[in-house]
Scaffold this motif. Sequence first.
Motif: not given
Length: 280
Positions: A31-37, A56-70
């Motif tokens: 359920g995390f929707r933010g990833v820090d790297t 996870v994008f290819e598997q349809g778990v989430v869409k790109r716009e649903e994940v905050f990538i930092q």
Amino acid sequence: MSGINMPKIMYGTAWKKERTTELVTQAIKAGFRGVDTACQPKHYREDLVGKALRDVFEQGVVKREEVFIQTKFTSIDGQDQSQPLPYDPNLPIPEQVKQSFGTSLKNLGVEYVDSVVLHSPLRTREQTLSAYQTLETFVQEGKIRYLGISNIYDPKLFLWLIERVGVKIGVVQNRWYERNGWDWAVWEICQKHDIRYQSFWTLTGSPSLLQHPHLISLASKYGLTPEQTIYKLCQLWNITPLCGSTTLSHVNEALAVEDATGLKDDTPEVKQLWDAMHAV
């Protein structure tokens, strides 16, 4: 922060090494929707974060716009020069920043990044501003949405930078722990300027806070663990904590904090704990 669709808790990927893909995938599926790297091979496997995201994008778990990538630009002082670097350190700083961000886009396999943070101030104020201004060009191109800075503990430097940037500082990511008195001076500047404060070392850096009588009382009263209580207090105080747990049960506990709606900022024990933490 207004205007930033940042989750209330983010998954931190530092020091995950070869397990990075597995653990980021686990966190997002939980359920995390933010990833820090960071584009810093010394402490991060940004490429393996990217593999997890693609999976996870290819598997349809989430869409790109649903994940905050930092991610972050790490200056040469924060890199391990015995490892392959994400940019040519002999180039001027603006070119280092451009190369680093290009490496990040390739590693992460995305067309844009939600937030890019300077991993720390550079050697001089002018170099710090130059690196930030270089990132501003990517905001204008639509490849970065928000900018920030990490490991900035000097309020004077912070205010100096705020006054000179073209693209508003949206994020500060700092150690929030006992040894720096929970960084209230920088936190207060963030509140004044509508900047989202992100915390790391939130749990591991404050063992006495986890055992504080007021915190234990709050945890017992609201059916939370002490760790969950700290995460919830961060959220009440406009702090986005980073959680880097490798254990699924702890990942789930961290995510469950958002549903702990009974605990409010005006609870007497919260006010007492707030006062105690500001007295340090």
